[in-house]
Structure formats: C-alpha cells, structure tokens
Scaffold this motif. Structure first.
Motif, PDB file in Angstrom:
ATOM      1  N   LYS A 165      29.225  20.766  34.377  1.00 22.39           N
ATOM      2  CA  LYS A 165      28.420  22.028  34.852  1.00 22.39           C
ATOM      3  C   LYS A 165      28.716  23.054  34.003  1.00 22.39           C
ATOM      4  N   PRO A 166      27.590  23.977  34.057  1.00 20.42           N
ATOM      5  CA  PRO A 166      27.680  25.048  33.189  1.00 20.42           C
ATOM      6  C   PRO A 166      28.347  26.413  33.751  1.00 20.42           C
ATOM      7  N   HIS A 167      29.030  25.938  34.914  1.00 18.91           N
ATOM      8  CA  HIS A 167      29.499  26.979  35.832  1.00 18.91           C
ATOM      9  C   HIS A 167      31.175  27.166  35.677  1.00 18.91           C
ATOM     10  N   LYS A 168      31.596  28.479  35.505  1.00 22.38           N
ATOM     11  CA  LYS A 168      32.952  28.777  35.077  1.00 22.38           C
ATOM     12  C   LYS A 168      33.495  29.963  36.010  1.00 22.38           C
ATOM     13  N   ILE A 169      34.838  29.843  36.275  1.00 27.01           N
ATOM     14  CA  ILE A 169      35.594  30.886  36.520  1.00 27.01           C
ATOM     15  C   ILE A 169      36.437  31.209  35.648  1.00 27.01           C
ATOM     16  N   LEU A 170      36.482  32.752  35.051  1.00 25.52           N
ATOM     17  CA  LEU A 170      37.132  32.809  33.963  1.00 25.52           C
ATOM     18  C   LEU A 170      38.320  34.253  34.276  1.00 25.52           C
ATOM     19  N   LEU A 171      39.548  33.850  34.209  1.00 24.38           N
ATOM     20  CA  LEU A 171      40.380  34.999  34.612  1.00 24.38           C
ATOM     21  C   LEU A 171      41.106  35.438  33.177  1.00 24.38           C
ATOM     22  N   VAL A 172      40.749  36.776  32.733  1.00 23.27           N
ATOM     23  CA  VAL A 172      41.405  36.938  31.608  1.00 23.27           C
ATOM     24  C   VAL A 172      41.858  38.529  31.907  1.00 23.27           C
ATOM     25  N   ALA A 174      20.475  30.786  39.485  1.00 26.05           N
ATOM     26  CA  ALA A 174      20.626  30.862  38.156  1.00 26.05           C
ATOM     27  C   ALA A 174      21.125  29.479  37.731  1.00 26.05           C
ATOM     28  N   TYR A 175      20.926  29.188  36.362  1.00 25.57           N
ATOM     29  CA  TYR A 175      21.865  27.730  35.956  1.00 25.57           C
ATOM     30  C   TYR A 175      23.027  27.842  35.432  1.00 25.57           C
ATOM     31  N   HIS A 176      23.473  29.053  34.734  1.00 25.03           N
ATOM     32  CA  HIS A 176      24.882  29.248  34.361  1.00 25.03           C
ATOM     33  C   HIS A 176      25.307  30.208  35.502  1.00 25.03           C
ATOM     34  N   LYS A 177      26.403  29.977  36.094  1.00 24.55           N
ATOM     35  CA  LYS A 177      27.036  30.753  36.925  1.00 24.55           C
ATOM     36  C   LYS A 177      28.717  31.131  36.450  1.00 24.55           C
ATOM     37  N   TRP A 178      28.619  32.314  36.195  1.00 17.16           N
ATOM     38  CA  TRP A 178      30.092  32.735  35.516  1.00 17.16           C
ATOM     39  C   TRP A 178      30.753  33.901  36.307  1.00 17.16           C
ATOM     40  N   CYS A 179      31.963  33.567  36.794  1.00 18.07           N
ATOM     41  CA  CYS A 179      32.637  34.346  37.700  1.00 18.07           C
ATOM     42  C   CYS A 179      33.832  34.904  36.732  1.00 18.07           C
ATOM     43  N   LEU A 180      33.889  36.367  36.443  1.00 17.53           N
ATOM     44  CA  LEU A 180      35.051  36.853  35.647  1.00 17.53           C
ATOM     45  C   LEU A 180      35.864  37.682  36.474  1.00 17.53           C
ATOM     46  N   SER A 181      37.190  37.767  36.098  1.00 16.98           N
ATOM     47  CA  SER A 181      37.808  38.732  36.747  1.00 16.98           C
ATOM     48  C   SER A 181      39.380  38.869  35.797  1.00 16.98           C
ATOM     49  N   ALA A 182      39.915  40.120  35.902  1.00 19.41           N
ATOM     50  CA  ALA A 182      41.072  40.411  35.452  1.00 19.41           C
ATOM     51  C   ALA A 182      42.351  40.302  36.463  1.00 19.41           C
ATOM     52  N   THR A 183      41.917  40.310  37.631  1.00 13.50           N
ATOM     53  CA  THR A 183      42.647  40.220  38.591  1.00 13.50           C
ATOM     54  C   THR A 183      42.906  38.798  39.501  1.00 13.50           C
ATOM     55  N   LEU A 184      44.049  38.139  39.410  1.00 12.09           N
ATOM     56  CA  LEU A 184      44.131  37.083  39.863  1.00 12.09           C
ATOM     57  C   LEU A 184      43.973  37.285  41.633  1.00 12.09           C
ATOM     58  N   HIS A 185      43.453  36.141  42.100  1.00 12.31           N
ATOM     59  CA  HIS A 185      43.331  36.367  43.749  1.00 12.31           C
ATOM     60  C   HIS A 185      44.733  35.910  44.330  1.00 12.31           C
ATOM     61  N   ASP A 186      44.963  36.590  45.463  1.00 13.57           N
ATOM     62  CA  ASP A 186      46.092  36.412  45.864  1.00 13.57           C
ATOM     63  C   ASP A 186      46.604  35.151  46.664  1.00 13.57           C
ATOM     64  N   SER A 187      45.534  34.846  47.031  1.00 17.25           N
ATOM     65  CA  SER A 187      45.424  33.456  47.937  1.00 17.25           C
ATOM     66  C   SER A 187      44.449  32.286  47.522  1.00 17.25           C
ATOM     67  N   HIS A 188      44.561  31.265  47.845  1.00 14.08           N
ATOM     68  CA  HIS A 188      43.543  30.225  47.551  1.00 14.08           C
ATOM     69  C   HIS A 188      42.491  30.383  48.436  1.00 14.08           C
ATOM     70  N   ALA A 189      42.457  30.976  49.554  1.00  9.92           N
ATOM     71  CA  ALA A 189      41.429  31.227  50.555  1.00  9.92           C
ATOM     72  C   ALA A 189      40.561  32.122  49.987  1.00  9.92           C
ATOM     73  N   HIS A 190      40.952  32.967  49.026  1.00  8.95           N
ATOM     74  CA  HIS A 190      40.094  34.119  48.349  1.00  8.95           C
ATOM     75  C   HIS A 190      39.227  33.573  47.347  1.00  8.95           C
ATOM     76  N   ILE A 191      39.795  32.443  46.626  1.00  7.67           N
ATOM     77  CA  ILE A 191      39.003  32.095  45.249  1.00  7.67           C
ATOM     78  C   ILE A 191      38.204  30.801  45.846  1.00  7.67           C
ATOM     79  N   TYR A 192      38.443  30.445  47.300  1.00  6.35           N
ATOM     80  CA  TYR A 192      37.580  29.134  47.778  1.00  6.35           C
ATOM     81  C   TYR A 192      36.189  29.442  47.671  1.00  6.35           C
ATOM     82  N   PRO A 193      35.692  30.456  48.303  1.00  3.49           N
ATOM     83  CA  PRO A 193      34.155  30.569  48.423  1.00  3.49           C
ATOM     84  C   PRO A 193      33.583  30.702  47.140  1.00  3.49           C
ATOM     85  N   LEU A 194      34.037  31.198  46.054  1.00  3.81           N
ATOM     86  CA  LEU A 194      33.398  30.994  44.744  1.00  3.81           C
ATOM     87  C   LEU A 194      33.712  29.894  44.058  1.00  3.81           C
ATOM     88  N   ALA A 195      34.749  29.182  44.258  1.00  5.36           N
ATOM     89  CA  ALA A 195      35.072  27.645  43.714  1.00  5.36           C
ATOM     90  C   ALA A 195      34.112  26.742  44.282  1.00  5.36           C
TER      91      ALA A 195
END
Length: 190
Positions: free
Chosen positions: A22-29, A160-181
């Motif tokens: 897939k062309p989808h990414k979650i990028l934590l930088v 959208a074909y490509h879906k890129w989720c960017l963040s510099a702030t790590l999510h504080d629980s799996h429940a918070h990142i679950y909807p995006l993932a």
C-alpha cells in the motif's frame, strides 16, 4: 535544494509501495527534522498532481511556502481554506486546510448545516492526502475523525490514493493510533 541523507531515507520510505502493498504511511519524526520538506519533495518526486493537506491552522502558510520552495506546486496551484464557506477554485491542485474545517456538518444556533467546504473536497479525487500532526485524529467519536476516517464507509481520506499521516508527537496509547492505522490497513486490523 537537497534533502539530507536521513531525509532521503524517509523520502524513499514514503515512495515505497511494497510495504504492506500500500502507498499509505504513518510517519513519526521528531520536531525540526523536516517532515514538511520531505513530504513536499516526495510529492514532487512522485509527480503527484493533486494534494489535500490537513494541518493545524498555525502552519498552513508554512506548508504553502514549503510546497512552493521544494517545487511540488506553483503558488497559483495552492489554495488555503480559512472558512467552511470558502469556495475552492477549480484550478486549485493543492488545498491546505486545518482540522477544525473538516467537520462534515456545522452546528450554529441549534441548527445543523452542511459544510460546503467539506462537500467540495469530498467531490474531488486526490493523489495524496497528508495529515500533518495526525495525533489530532485520535478520538474515534469526534466529528473530525468521523469526517476523515469513517463517514458511513465513505471517508474523505478514502478519496486519496496516497495517505500519509505525519506526527512529531507519539501517541500516548494504542487506542489513539488505532483509528488512523485501521483506516490505512483495515484488512489487518479488522
């Protein structure tokens, strides 16, 4: 302008469609390492013609400057939305909005009205949808999350074909990142 070596590796990661097929990414930088320039360069490298950028209101102008600086889009191709009543020009190849403008309905004085901006964005197809500071999409019950990720099986991000989720702030629980993932790889998360 050129990316630094570590930025080029991230750029290659964003372009790689072999990861999960897939062309989808979650990028934590981390803050200050150049998520915006990397993303702009990747849009240019892939030759993407249309982009929807969703970011905090305070960095919409920064996104516009970086997209122009890195050659992803020309100034006349970019439209920044400031209100749910804005009309997106047909010539706009890149639209930059903030999360608060994404509610699919507006509530004013007890009445619910359709968000004209959301409708315009939804009617288009996007080569890429970038969610900068994606930690803002963490509550499964918020109107912003609903408009972006769910919306009765037809979410805005699905346009959208490509879906890129960017963040510099790590999510504080799996429940918070679950909807995006789940929106990026529903077959893996059920």
């Amino acid at each position: 302008m050129q990316l630094y070596p570590y930025q080029r590796r991230i750029n290659e990661f964003l372009k790689d469609e072999t990861i999960l097929g897939k062309p989808h990414k979650i990028l934590l930088v981390d803050v200050g390492l150049g998520k915006t320039p990397i993303t702009a360069q990747t849009i240019k490298d892939l030759g993407l013609q249309t982009a929807l950028v969703v970011c905090p209101v305070k960095i919409k102008e920064t996104w516009k400057r970086q997209l122009i600086l890195w050659g992803a889009f020309k100034q006349n191709d970019i439209f920044i939305a400031w209100s749910t009543k804005d009309l997106v020009p047909a010539s706009a190849k890149c639209v930059i909005i903030n999360y608060e403008l994404l509610r699919s309905t507006n509530r004013r004085q007890g009445k619910s009205t359709k968000n004209k901006l959301f409708t315009q964005l939804y009617l288009r197809r996007w080569n890429v949808c970038v969610l900068d500071e994606c930690q803002k999409v963490r509550s499964r019950t918020s109107k912003i999350t609903f408009s972006l990720l769910h919306r009765n099986g037809s979410p805005l991000i699905g346009r959208a074909y490509h879906k890129w989720c960017l963040s510099a702030t790590l999510h504080d629980s799996h429940a918070h990142i679950y909807p995006l993932a789940k929106s990026l790889a529903p077959e893996l998360l059920g």
